[in-house]
Design a protein around this motif. Structure first.
Motif, PDB file in Angstrom:
ATOM      1  N   MET A   1      -2.403  12.467   4.575  1.00 30.63           N
ATOM      2  CA  MET A   1      -3.346  11.890   3.643  1.00 30.63           C
ATOM      3  C   MET A   1      -2.628  11.100   2.544  1.00 30.63           C
ATOM      4  N   GLY A   2      -1.489  11.650   2.079  1.00 32.81           N
ATOM      5  CA  GLY A   2      -0.727  10.974   1.035  1.00 32.81           C
ATOM      6  C   GLY A   2      -0.209   9.625   1.474  1.00 32.81           C
ATOM      7  N   ILE A   3       0.188   9.524   2.731  1.00 33.19           N
ATOM      8  CA  ILE A   3       0.698   8.249   3.254  1.00 33.19           C
ATOM      9  C   ILE A   3      -0.405   7.193   3.226  1.00 33.19           C
ATOM     10  N   VAL A   4      -1.616   7.580   3.590  1.00 35.39           N
ATOM     11  CA  VAL A   4      -2.737   6.634   3.591  1.00 35.39           C
ATOM     12  C   VAL A   4      -3.038   6.171   2.171  1.00 35.39           C
ATOM     13  N   VAL A   5      -3.033   7.097   1.220  1.00 37.36           N
ATOM     14  CA  VAL A   5      -3.312   6.747  -0.175  1.00 37.36           C
ATOM     15  C   VAL A   5      -2.251   5.787  -0.698  1.00 37.36           C
ATOM     16  N   VAL A   6      -0.980   6.097  -0.478  1.00 40.78           N
ATOM     17  CA  VAL A   6       0.097   5.230  -0.958  1.00 40.78           C
ATOM     18  C   VAL A   6       0.025   3.867  -0.276  1.00 40.78           C
ATOM     19  N   PHE A   7      -0.264   3.836   1.012  1.00 32.75           N
ATOM     20  CA  PHE A   7      -0.361   2.558   1.718  1.00 32.75           C
ATOM     21  C   PHE A   7      -1.492   1.696   1.145  1.00 32.75           C
ATOM     22  N   LEU A   8      -2.664   2.283   0.931  1.00 34.86           N
ATOM     23  CA  LEU A   8      -3.793   1.522   0.385  1.00 34.86           C
ATOM     24  C   LEU A   8      -3.511   1.047  -1.040  1.00 34.86           C
ATOM     25  N   LEU A   9      -2.857   1.888  -1.823  1.00 39.37           N
ATOM     26  CA  LEU A   9      -2.471   1.470  -3.162  1.00 39.37           C
ATOM     27  C   LEU A   9      -1.435   0.345  -3.093  1.00 39.37           C
ATOM     28  N   GLY A  10      -0.550   0.408  -2.114  1.00 41.19           N
ATOM     29  CA  GLY A  10       0.442  -0.647  -1.935  1.00 41.19           C
ATOM     30  C   GLY A  10      -0.198  -1.982  -1.607  1.00 41.19           C
ATOM     31  N   VAL A  11      -1.204  -1.966  -0.763  1.00 31.63           N
ATOM     32  CA  VAL A  11      -1.920  -3.201  -0.431  1.00 31.63           C
ATOM     33  C   VAL A  11      -2.564  -3.778  -1.690  1.00 31.63           C
ATOM     34  N   SER A  12      -3.154  -2.920  -2.505  1.00 33.18           N
ATOM     35  CA  SER A  12      -3.774  -3.409  -3.738  1.00 33.18           C
ATOM     36  C   SER A  12      -2.718  -3.922  -4.717  1.00 33.18           C
ATOM     37  N   ASN A  13      -1.546  -3.297  -4.750  1.00 32.27           N
ATOM     38  CA  ASN A  13      -0.475  -3.783  -5.620  1.00 32.27           C
ATOM     39  C   ASN A  13      -0.014  -5.174  -5.213  1.00 32.27           C
ATOM     40  N   PHE A  14       0.089  -5.414  -3.908  1.00 35.47           N
ATOM     41  CA  PHE A  14       0.466  -6.747  -3.444  1.00 35.47           C
ATOM     42  C   PHE A  14      -0.575  -7.776  -3.862  1.00 35.47           C
ATOM     43  N   ALA A  15      -1.837  -7.438  -3.737  1.00 32.66           N
ATOM     44  CA  ALA A  15      -2.904  -8.367  -4.123  1.00 32.66           C
ATOM     45  C   ALA A  15      -2.886  -8.628  -5.629  1.00 32.66           C
ATOM     46  N   LEU A  16      -2.697  -7.582  -6.416  1.00 32.20           N
ATOM     47  CA  LEU A  16      -2.630  -7.749  -7.868  1.00 32.20           C
ATOM     48  C   LEU A  16      -1.433  -8.597  -8.276  1.00 32.20           C
ATOM     49  N   HIS A  17      -0.306  -8.334  -7.648  1.00 30.83           N
ATOM     50  CA  HIS A  17       0.915  -9.065  -7.967  1.00 30.83           C
ATOM     51  C   HIS A  17       0.762 -10.548  -7.641  1.00 30.83           C
ATOM     52  N   ARG A  18       0.241 -10.842  -6.472  1.00 32.30           N
ATOM     53  CA  ARG A  18       0.052 -12.233  -6.053  1.00 32.30           C
ATOM     54  C   ARG A  18      -0.960 -12.941  -6.972  1.00 32.30           C
ATOM     55  N   ALA A  19      -2.043 -12.254  -7.321  1.00 33.49           N
ATOM     56  CA  ALA A  19      -3.042 -12.859  -8.201  1.00 33.49           C
ATOM     57  C   ALA A  19      -2.449 -13.168  -9.577  1.00 33.49           C
ATOM     58  N   ALA A  45       9.208  -8.889  -2.662  1.00 33.67           N
ATOM     59  CA  ALA A  45      10.141  -8.042  -1.915  1.00 33.67           C
ATOM     60  C   ALA A  45      10.458  -6.766  -2.697  1.00 33.67           C
ATOM     61  N   THR A  46      10.578  -6.890  -4.003  1.00 32.88           N
ATOM     62  CA  THR A  46      10.784  -5.710  -4.843  1.00 32.88           C
ATOM     63  C   THR A  46       9.578  -4.782  -4.764  1.00 32.88           C
ATOM     64  N   GLU A  47       8.405  -5.367  -4.767  1.00 32.48           N
ATOM     65  CA  GLU A  47       7.168  -4.579  -4.617  1.00 32.48           C
ATOM     66  C   GLU A  47       7.180  -3.838  -3.278  1.00 32.48           C
ATOM     67  N   PHE A  48       7.628  -4.521  -2.226  1.00 33.64           N
ATOM     68  CA  PHE A  48       7.705  -3.896  -0.912  1.00 33.64           C
ATOM     69  C   PHE A  48       8.693  -2.735  -0.903  1.00 33.64           C
ATOM     70  N   LEU A  49       9.839  -2.907  -1.561  1.00 30.46           N
ATOM     71  CA  LEU A  49      10.834  -1.829  -1.597  1.00 30.46           C
ATOM     72  C   LEU A  49      10.302  -0.600  -2.333  1.00 30.46           C
ATOM     73  N   LEU A  50       9.538  -0.803  -3.386  1.00 24.76           N
ATOM     74  CA  LEU A  50       8.910   0.334  -4.077  1.00 24.76           C
ATOM     75  C   LEU A  50       7.914   1.050  -3.163  1.00 24.76           C
ATOM     76  N   LEU A  51       7.123   0.267  -2.441  1.00 25.04           N
ATOM     77  CA  LEU A  51       6.166   0.859  -1.509  1.00 25.04           C
ATOM     78  C   LEU A  51       6.884   1.616  -0.403  1.00 25.04           C
ATOM     79  N   LEU A  52       7.925   1.026   0.144  1.00 26.18           N
ATOM     80  CA  LEU A  52       8.679   1.674   1.208  1.00 26.18           C
ATOM     81  C   LEU A  52       9.293   2.989   0.736  1.00 26.18           C
TER      82      LEU A  52
END
Length: 88
Positions: A1-19, A45-52
């Motif tokens: 469950m934690g992986i799904v939450v972090v992944f969905l939050l990561g997708v939103s972080n990418f969208a926020l960052h790009r916006a 890429a830094t955002e991706f490394l934090l998510l990873l």
């Protein structure tokens, strides 16, 4: 469950960052040179490394990275909102 939450939050972080990068805000233009390197891809890429890192820690059974990533996402959301609505 934690992986799904972090992944969905990561997708939103990418969208926020790009916006925030594409908002045209003067603050985004005055950011350090490395933020704009390769069209902002270094920052993403830094955002991706934090998510990873968060996903790897959660996959090993740690619970604290979920809460840390929730806090990080909340701060990103506030920052992006301030930049996009030009309140800063």
């Amino acid at each position: 469950m934690g992986i799904v939450v972090v992944f969905l939050l990561g997708v939103s972080n990418f969208a926020l960052h790009r916006a925030a990068l594409e908002s045209g805000h003067p603050m985004a233009g005055s950011s350090p040179w490395y933020i704009h390197l390769l069209g902002g891809r270094i920052a993403l890429a830094t955002e991706f490394l934090l998510l990873l890192a968060a996903l790897l820690l959660v996959s090993q059974g740690a619970a604290w990275p979920v809460w840390a990533y929730v806090a990080y996402t909340a701060l990103n959301a506030v920052g992006a909102w301030l930049i996009i609505t030009r309140r800063v």
